[in-house]
Design an enzyme around this catalytic site. Structure first.
Site, PDB file in Angstrom:
ATOM      1  N   LYS A   8      41.810   1.470 128.962  1.00 27.72           N
ATOM      2  CA  LYS A   8      42.997   2.739 129.454  1.00 27.72           C
ATOM      3  C   LYS A   8      43.467   3.163 130.213  1.00 27.72           C
ATOM      4  CE  LYS A   8      42.263   7.881 127.243  1.00 27.72           C
ATOM      5  NZ  LYS A   8      41.958   8.454 126.578  1.00 27.72           N
TER       6      LYS A   8
ATOM      7  N   LYS B 214      45.528   0.543 125.859  1.00 28.73           N
ATOM      8  CA  LYS B 214      45.999   1.634 125.441  1.00 28.73           C
ATOM      9  C   LYS B 214      46.995   2.159 127.081  1.00 28.73           C
ATOM     10  CE  LYS B 214      45.866   6.730 124.336  1.00 28.73           C
ATOM     11  NZ  LYS B 214      44.758   7.916 124.198  1.00 28.73           N
TER      12      LYS B 214
END
Length: 326
Positions: A196, A249
């Site tokens: 992330k 992500k």
């Protein structure tokens, strides 16, 4: 004149049927996970201004929303809660009657077959907007782990099928796996936000989740967008700690990372098609600058081609409709 010798690749592109016959990558409705923002109150369907088509939904309207998803063939959701009360330690994240816990029970009672993924973080629940406990302006990693494990167990007790920790604390998978196992949830998988990045593409989500940090940023715990090898180190740690799925992500600007994570882990990889990626397409489509259907299907197919097995996307309802049409 001597005849040229070359490959005729266009033979396999001569018609729509031929192109379909040799197509390597396919997008299916079963690949899609739809994010839902659940809020306190009654009879609430309020639009998120920066995310056209996305709404805050109150618990009493949640069954109706899920019914629409099931009719489209979407059988997986990820729940984000927007609580009425916030405090320094995000206590509503792990409350028995917390918004995600209550939403999970509503969904599972009405549609037991729906796969409910619970986002496991503290940022929506803290009054400072960070993903953990703050000490002297810094997120305390190890104290936060205790609360994340507590949150995961409470979500599993409510009926969540998958726990999806998004906080990026060191050791978060190990802490949550230990907590779930000790509570008897040894068969509850963890969908880790393994990779992330501290991305600029999250702005609209923070409007939707009411989770904008009240000071500083999240760069001390989310990853530097310039780094590739760091992503593999993060994935390696999560794999060793017991993660079952690996989220990358954002998705679109990190397709290279997605492919490497897939090749490295040999585990299910999930692309998170984030809010900024969604909102840019929506804005361009509303201005007539792009063909929304064509560009969304191309974008999501690129994620599948890069190695994603599943895609979390706000486009899910539209994509399901388009796939049914075709």
């Amino acid at each position: 004149m001597e005849k040229l010798q070359f490959d005729r690749h266009r033979r396999l592109r001569n018609s729509a049927a031929m192109r379909s016959l040799v197509r390597e990558t396919h997008l299916h409705t079963s690949d899609l996970i739809y994010p839902l923002f659940v809020v306190e109150g009654e009879n609430i369907r309020s639009a998120v201004p920066s995310m056209p088509g996305v709404e805050h939904i109150s618990l009493d309207l949640l069954e109706e929303e899920i019914s629409g998803l099931v009719k489209r063939g979407i059988l997986s959701i990820i729940l984000f809660g927007v609580p009425a009360h916030k405090d320094a330690v995000g206590s509503q994240a792990y409350a028995t009657e917390g918004i995600v816990q209550r939403a999970t029970r509503v969904v599972k009672e009405a549609y037991p077959e729906m796969v409910v993924i619970a986002d496991t973080c503290l940022c929506q629940y803290t009054d400072h907007g960070h993903c953990g406990v703050i000490h002297e302006g810094y997120v305390d990693n190890d104290e936060t782990l205790t609360l994340l494990a507590k949150t995961a167990v409470s979500q599993a007790e409510a009926g969540a099928d998958i726990i999806a920790p998004s906080n990026m604390m060191d050791g978060f998978v190990a802490a949550i796996r230990k907590g779930l196992d000790e509570a008897g949830y040894v068969n509850t998988p963890i969908m880790s936000y393994a990779v992330k990045y501290a991305s600029s593409f999250y702005g609209p989500f923070r409007d939707a989740a009411h989770s904008t940090p009240q000071f500083g940023d999240r760069k001390t715990y989310q990853m530097d967008p310039a780094n590739r090898l760091e992503a593999l180190r993060e994935a390696e740690s999560d794999m060793a700690e017991g993660a079952d799925f690996f989220i990358v992500k954002p998705a679109l600007s990190y397709l290279d990372i997605m492919r490497e994570v897939k090749d490295f882990t040999k585990r299910p990889v999930v692309a998170y098609n984030v809010s900024g990626e969604y909102s840019m397409v929506k804005a361009a489509a509303q201005n007539g600058w792009v063909d929304e259907k064509a560009i969304v299907l191309e974008k999501l197919t690129s994620m599948k081609r890069a190695g994603a097995d599943l895609i979390i996307t706000y486009h899910a309802k539209d994509v399901a409709d388009w796939l049914q049409e075709s």
